[in-house]
Design an enzyme around this catalytic site. Structure first.
Site, PDB file in Angstrom:
ATOM      1  N   SER A   1     -49.405   0.835   4.023  1.00 31.91           N
ATOM      2  CA  SER A   1     -49.950  -0.400   3.459  1.00 31.91           C
ATOM      3  C   SER A   1     -51.064  -0.068   2.475  1.00 31.91           C
ATOM      4  CB  SER A   1     -50.507  -1.269   4.592  1.00 31.91           C
ATOM      5  OG  SER A   1     -50.836  -2.526   4.091  1.00 31.91           O
TER       6      SER A   1
ATOM      7  N   CYS B   1     -23.530 -17.720  16.078  1.00 35.29           N
ATOM      8  CA  CYS B   1     -22.832 -17.470  14.808  1.00 35.29           C
ATOM      9  C   CYS B   1     -22.529 -16.006  14.498  1.00 35.29           C
ATOM     10  CB  CYS B   1     -23.603 -18.103  13.646  1.00 35.29           C
ATOM     11  SG  CYS B   1     -25.247 -17.422  13.423  1.00 35.29           S
TER      12      CYS B   1
ATOM     13  N   CYS C   1     -24.173 -21.124  10.530  1.00 32.82           N
ATOM     14  CA  CYS C   1     -25.409 -20.946  11.321  1.00 32.82           C
ATOM     15  C   CYS C   1     -26.072 -22.316  11.425  1.00 32.82           C
ATOM     16  CB  CYS C   1     -26.331 -19.938  10.640  1.00 32.82           C
ATOM     17  SG  CYS C   1     -27.981 -19.897  11.374  1.00 32.82           S
TER      18      CYS C   1
ATOM     19  N   HIS D   1     -51.431  -8.070  -0.826  1.00 33.86           N
ATOM     20  CA  HIS D   1     -52.852  -7.949  -0.503  1.00 33.86           C
ATOM     21  C   HIS D   1     -53.751  -8.163  -1.714  1.00 33.86           C
ATOM     22  CE1 HIS D   1     -52.560  -6.834   3.671  1.00 33.86           C
ATOM     23  NE2 HIS D   1     -51.630  -5.949   3.399  1.00 33.86           N
TER      24      HIS D   1
ATOM     25  N   VAL E   1     -29.351  12.632   2.989  1.00 36.72           N
ATOM     26  CA  VAL E   1     -29.688  13.897   2.311  1.00 36.72           C
ATOM     27  C   VAL E   1     -30.172  14.869   3.386  1.00 36.72           C
ATOM     28  CG1 VAL E   1     -31.152  15.009   0.586  1.00 36.72           C
ATOM     29  CG2 VAL E   1     -30.334  12.657   0.209  1.00 36.72           C
TER      30      VAL E   1
ATOM     31  N   ARG F   1     -45.859   2.877   9.991  1.00 34.34           N
ATOM     32  CA  ARG F   1     -46.598   3.252   8.775  1.00 34.34           C
ATOM     33  C   ARG F   1     -46.494   4.768   8.576  1.00 34.34           C
ATOM     34  NH1 ARG F   1     -49.607   0.189  12.257  1.00 34.34           N
ATOM     35  NH2 ARG F   1     -50.439  -1.822  11.561  1.00 34.34           N
TER      36      ARG F   1
ATOM     37  N   CYS G   1     -31.371 -19.766  18.030  1.00 36.93           N
ATOM     38  CA  CYS G   1     -30.470 -19.056  18.957  1.00 36.93           C
ATOM     39  C   CYS G   1     -30.349 -17.586  18.604  1.00 36.93           C
ATOM     40  CB  CYS G   1     -29.109 -19.739  19.031  1.00 36.93           C
ATOM     41  SG  CYS G   1     -27.943 -19.212  17.768  1.00 36.93           S
TER      42      CYS G   1
ATOM     43  N   CYS H   1     -28.594 -23.256  13.239  1.00 36.73           N
ATOM     44  CA  CYS H   1     -30.058 -23.279  13.360  1.00 36.73           C
ATOM     45  C   CYS H   1     -30.714 -23.253  11.980  1.00 36.73           C
ATOM     46  CB  CYS H   1     -30.559 -22.088  14.162  1.00 36.73           C
ATOM     47  SG  CYS H   1     -29.890 -21.964  15.819  1.00 36.73           S
TER      48      CYS H   1
ATOM     49  N   ILE I   1     -46.593   6.286   1.472  1.00 35.51           N
ATOM     50  CA  ILE I   1     -46.738   4.906   0.975  1.00 35.51           C
ATOM     51  C   ILE I   1     -46.803   3.954   2.179  1.00 35.51           C
ATOM     52  CG2 ILE I   1     -45.899   3.169  -0.651  1.00 35.51           C
ATOM     53  CD1 ILE I   1     -46.552   5.882  -1.991  1.00 35.51           C
TER      54      ILE I   1
HETATM   55  C1  LIG Z   1     -46.656  -2.485  10.319  1.00 34.98           C
HETATM   56  C2  LIG Z   1     -46.704  -2.466   8.812  1.00 34.98           C
HETATM   57  C3  LIG Z   1     -47.264  -3.517   8.095  1.00 34.98           C
HETATM   58  C4  LIG Z   1     -47.338  -3.474   6.712  1.00 34.98           C
HETATM   59  N1  LIG Z   1     -47.788  -4.565   6.036  1.00 34.98           N
HETATM   60  C5  LIG Z   1     -47.837  -4.540   4.691  1.00 34.98           C
HETATM   61  C6  LIG Z   1     -48.254  -5.680   3.968  1.00 34.98           C
HETATM   62  O1  LIG Z   1     -48.487  -6.736   4.522  1.00 34.98           O
HETATM   63  N2  LIG Z   1     -48.387  -5.578   2.625  1.00 34.98           N
HETATM   64  C7  LIG Z   1     -48.130  -4.427   1.967  1.00 34.98           C
HETATM   65  O2  LIG Z   1     -48.345  -4.383   0.764  1.00 34.98           O
HETATM   66  N3  LIG Z   1     -47.651  -3.354   2.617  1.00 34.98           N
HETATM   67  C8  LIG Z   1     -47.475  -3.385   3.958  1.00 34.98           C
HETATM   68  N4  LIG Z   1     -46.984  -2.324   4.634  1.00 34.98           N
HETATM   69  C9  LIG Z   1     -46.564  -1.151   3.885  1.00 34.98           C
HETATM   70  C10 LIG Z   1     -45.169  -1.311   3.290  1.00 34.98           C
HETATM   71  O3  LIG Z   1     -44.297  -1.906   4.206  1.00 34.98           O
HETATM   72  C11 LIG Z   1     -44.656   0.068   2.898  1.00 34.98           C
HETATM   73  O4  LIG Z   1     -45.622   0.697   2.093  1.00 34.98           O
HETATM   74  C12 LIG Z   1     -43.357   0.013   2.121  1.00 34.98           C
HETATM   75  O5  LIG Z   1     -42.406  -0.794   2.754  1.00 34.98           O
HETATM   76  C13 LIG Z   1     -42.824   1.429   1.974  1.00 34.98           C
HETATM   77  O6  LIG Z   1     -41.633   1.363   1.259  1.00 34.98           O
HETATM   78  P1  LIG Z   1     -40.792   2.657   0.980  1.00 34.98           P
HETATM   79  O7  LIG Z   1     -39.742   2.273   0.024  1.00 34.98           O
HETATM   80  O8  LIG Z   1     -41.698   3.783   0.625  1.00 34.98           O
HETATM   81  O9  LIG Z   1     -40.196   3.080   2.409  1.00 34.98           O
HETATM   82  P2  LIG Z   1     -38.863   2.574   3.145  1.00 34.98           P
HETATM   83  O10 LIG Z   1     -38.682   1.124   3.041  1.00 34.98           O
HETATM   84  O11 LIG Z   1     -38.876   3.155   4.512  1.00 34.98           O
HETATM   85  O12 LIG Z   1     -37.702   3.245   2.298  1.00 34.98           O
HETATM   86  C14 LIG Z   1     -37.418   4.620   2.407  1.00 34.98           C
HETATM   87  C15 LIG Z   1     -35.925   4.800   2.540  1.00 34.98           C
HETATM   88  O13 LIG Z   1     -35.620   6.188   2.499  1.00 34.98           O
HETATM   89  C16 LIG Z   1     -34.463   6.392   3.270  1.00 34.98           C
HETATM   90  N5  LIG Z   1     -34.399   7.814   3.653  1.00 34.98           N
HETATM   91  C17 LIG Z   1     -35.333   8.519   4.316  1.00 34.98           C
HETATM   92  N6  LIG Z   1     -34.914   9.791   4.479  1.00 34.98           N
HETATM   93  C18 LIG Z   1     -33.686   9.880   3.904  1.00 34.98           C
HETATM   94  C19 LIG Z   1     -32.736  10.939   3.758  1.00 34.98           C
HETATM   95  N7  LIG Z   1     -32.972  12.176   4.230  1.00 34.98           N
HETATM   96  N8  LIG Z   1     -31.575  10.663   3.132  1.00 34.98           N
HETATM   97  C20 LIG Z   1     -31.325   9.423   2.643  1.00 34.98           C
HETATM   98  N9  LIG Z   1     -32.198   8.388   2.758  1.00 34.98           N
HETATM   99  C21 LIG Z   1     -33.352   8.619   3.369  1.00 34.98           C
HETATM  100  C22 LIG Z   1     -34.669   5.484   4.477  1.00 34.98           C
HETATM  101  O14 LIG Z   1     -33.434   5.158   5.058  1.00 34.98           O
HETATM  102  C23 LIG Z   1     -35.365   4.289   3.855  1.00 34.98           C
HETATM  103  O15 LIG Z   1     -34.464   3.222   3.597  1.00 34.98           O
HETATM  104  C24 LIG Z   1     -46.857  -2.344   6.022  1.00 34.98           C
HETATM  105  C25 LIG Z   1     -46.255  -1.302   6.737  1.00 34.98           C
HETATM  106  C26 LIG Z   1     -46.143  -1.371   8.109  1.00 34.98           C
HETATM  107  C27 LIG Z   1     -45.416  -0.304   8.857  1.00 34.98           C
END
Ligand SMILES: Cc1cc2nc3c(=O)[nH]c(=O)nc-3n(C[C@H](O)[C@H](O)[C@H](O)COP(=O)(O)OP(=O)(O)OC[C@H]3O[C@@H](n4cnc5c(N)ncnc54)[C@H](O)[C@@H]3O)c2cc1C
Length: 475
Positions: free
Chosen positions: A337, A441, A399, A49, A172, A310, A436, A401, A335
């Site tokens: 968007s 595949c 694959c 962004h 965890v 989100r 597909c 495709c 965390i």
């Molecule tokens: C619809 C949508 C659109 C978005 N579009 C954008 C965009 O275009 N640009 C942008 O900058 N941001 C965007 N975002 C925001 C962005 O995707 C997120 O801010 C980011 O991916 C968050 O990353 P994260 O590592 O905090 O969370 P995650 O990727 O969810 O990682 C957290 C991890 O913690 C693990 N976890 C949770 N609890 C436990 C537990 N108890 N034990 C072990 N593991 C655990 C989960 O398995 C997961 O893998 C968007 C979000 C959404 C939902």
């Protein structure tokens, strides 16, 4: 005893892990899923962004700007695809055009220089397929697109190559504060002790914080649904096309992906935290809204639908701080968007928090560069022939495709933090992502994984436990 445990292998946890891997520290990343990037980081819009609509004084505004600026060098260093294609925020009436002026001055007050208001004709000159009732647009020249899971994998693989341990399939369930360390209780596995815990658990972030702190957080899930169209539809626009944003989301966008597909979405619907099912209602909503931007979208070219959740917190800003009553427990929660854009800057911010807590002694052998996977479809004929002569597996198409060969699939399994599931192979190679959607595949790929890992084909999962596409072997 580990020096640092990061819970969460999404873009946030993996960016922090990669930054920490510069130092002589014993760092472990724990995730409940079978691969990295299985949470929010695999299902989002993939937009880097511009940051024009963030509120001055917030962490989101500061880290968006910083993250946006360092993404070019990171994408070169870690070889993940990034295109600074720019975006247009479209106004379809005078009221919306006024809002664009407000967004522009907000962006400028944040220090974003690459903003320009365009008249109708200028918009249609840039993107001829936008509906001609467009009134004008805000051109955000600093925005771009990435593949969110490839970006996450790039950080994770590089962290792994630099000595970070990844414990996947580790849930965890509890955390004990021992005063000078934490013990993480892991479902069906041995506990893990660490001096510092970084809570980067996405939708699970409030749960983990609430285990150790009296300051309780709540995370509200807001679902965003998408339609992914094929590469023929991908040619309909070059820039990311937004509508005027609302309080809950940045609105329904129409964008090319870095791989050349067309992506439409997301909506914003309250949701249970784990519920990623798409709904007819949600998909109809994004189809209807996307038609405001572009009437011509060929919905007969939809390949798939998906959704992401989100993680919203009440303060509406990121929470990145040490828990006040739990020393050395660092929360990185709420965390939503633009978390993908901000992640590399979040990592720097977290390092700044922990620099007084543990000695940060730089490694002499830190390897900053990560080499991406070979993609046969990107090579010229001489390069292809040379590779096939060296290893005939690169000549065997699996694959058909997406033109992914056996050699690439084997490579995706043998790499650092290699694929262990069908979706792991998919995200590393693009196999099963074409017309597909894997019908042709999935079974040959399952057979390759089975052979590489020395397990029965019925034990090869699609993503989570017991999700084999082949079924279980009778005893
Ligand atoms: C619809 C949508 C659109 C978005 N579009 C954008 C965009 O275009 N640009 C942008 O900058 N941001 C965007 N975002 C925001 C962005 O995707 C997120 O801010 C980011 O991916 C968050 O990353 P994260 O590592 O905090 O969370 P995650 O990727 O969810 O990682 C957290 C991890 O913690 C693990 N976890 C949770 N609890 C436990 C537990 N108890 N034990 C072990 N593991 C655990 C989960 O398995 C997961 O893998 C968007 C979000 C959404 C939902």
């Amino acid at each position: 005893m580990k020096d640092i445990v990061i819970v969460g292998a999404g873009i946030v946890g993996c960016s922090i892990a990669r930054e920490l891997s510069r130092y002589n520290l014993n760092v472990t990343v724990i995730d409940k899923n079978q691969d990295v990037s299985e949470g929010i980081s695999k299902a989002n819009s993939g937009i880097i962004h511009g940051g024009y609509n963030e509120k001055k004084g917030t962490l989101k505004a500061k880290l968006n700007l910083e993250g946006n600026k360092i993404i070019d060098s990171l994408s070169e260093e870690l070889e993940f695809p990034f295109k600074r294609n720019g975006s247009l925020v479209l106004a379809f009436n005078e009221e919306e055009f006024k809002k664009l002026k407000t967004l522009k001055s907000n962006g400028e007050s944040l220090g974003i220089e690459e903003l320009e208001l365009l008249e109708k004709g200028e918009v249609l000159d840039l993107e001829e397929n936008i509906n001609c009732d467009v009134v004008g647009a805000l051109h955000v020249k600093n925005s771009g697109i990435v593949s969110p899971y490839e970006m996450t994998l790039a950080f994770a693989e590089n962290a792994c190559e630099n000595g970070v341990e990844f414990l996947l399939n580790h849930v965890v369930t509890d955390i004990k504060n021992n005063g000078d360390s934490y013990t993480l209780i892991i479902k069906d596995k041995d506990p893990i002790e660490a001096k510092i815990v970084i809570n980067a658990a996405g939708l699970g972030g409030a749960f983990l914080n609430n285990l150790v702190s009296e300051t309780k957080y709540e995370i509200e899930g807001v679902k965003g649904e998408y339609c992914l169209l094929d590469k023929i539809a991908g040619g309909l626009c070059k820039k990311t096309l937004f509508q005027v944003p609302s309080e809950l989301s940045k609105g329904v966008l129409v964008t090319p992906t870095v791989d050349g597909n067309l992506l439409i979405g997301p909506n914003a619907a309250p949701s249970e935290v784990g519920d990623i099912k798409t709904t007819r209602k949600g998909i109809d909503e994004i189809i209807d809204k996307s038609k405001i931007t572009m009437e011509k979208i060929p919905f007969d070219r939809v390949l798939n639908t998906f959704s992401g959740i989100r993680p919203k917190v009440k303060t509406k800003d990121f929470i990145i701080e040490e828990a006040k009553d739990a020393k050395n427990f660092i929360n990185v929660i709420g965390i939503d968007s633009p978390g993908l854009t901000c992640a590399p800057a979040i990592a720097n911010y977290v390092i700044n928090i922990i620099k007084d807590k543990i000695k940060l002694d730089k490694k002499s052998n830190f390897k900053a560069h990560r080499t991406k996977m070979i993609r046969m479809s990107e090579l010229n004929i001489e390069e292809k022939n040379k590779l096939i002569a060296e290893n005939p597996a690169y000549g065997k198409m699996i694959c058909k495709c997406e033109f992914v060969t056996e050699g690439e699939i084997i490579d995706s399994i043998r790499r650092p933090l290699g694929a262990r599931t069908l979706d792991g192979v998919k995200r590393r190679t693009r196999a099963t992502m074409g017309g597909c959607q894997g019908i042709g595949c999935m079974i040959p790929i399952s057979a390759i994984i089975s052979k590489e890992l020395g397990i029965d084909i019925s034990q090869v999962n699609k993503d989570r436990e017991n999700s084999s596409v082949v079924g279980f072997k009778e005893d």
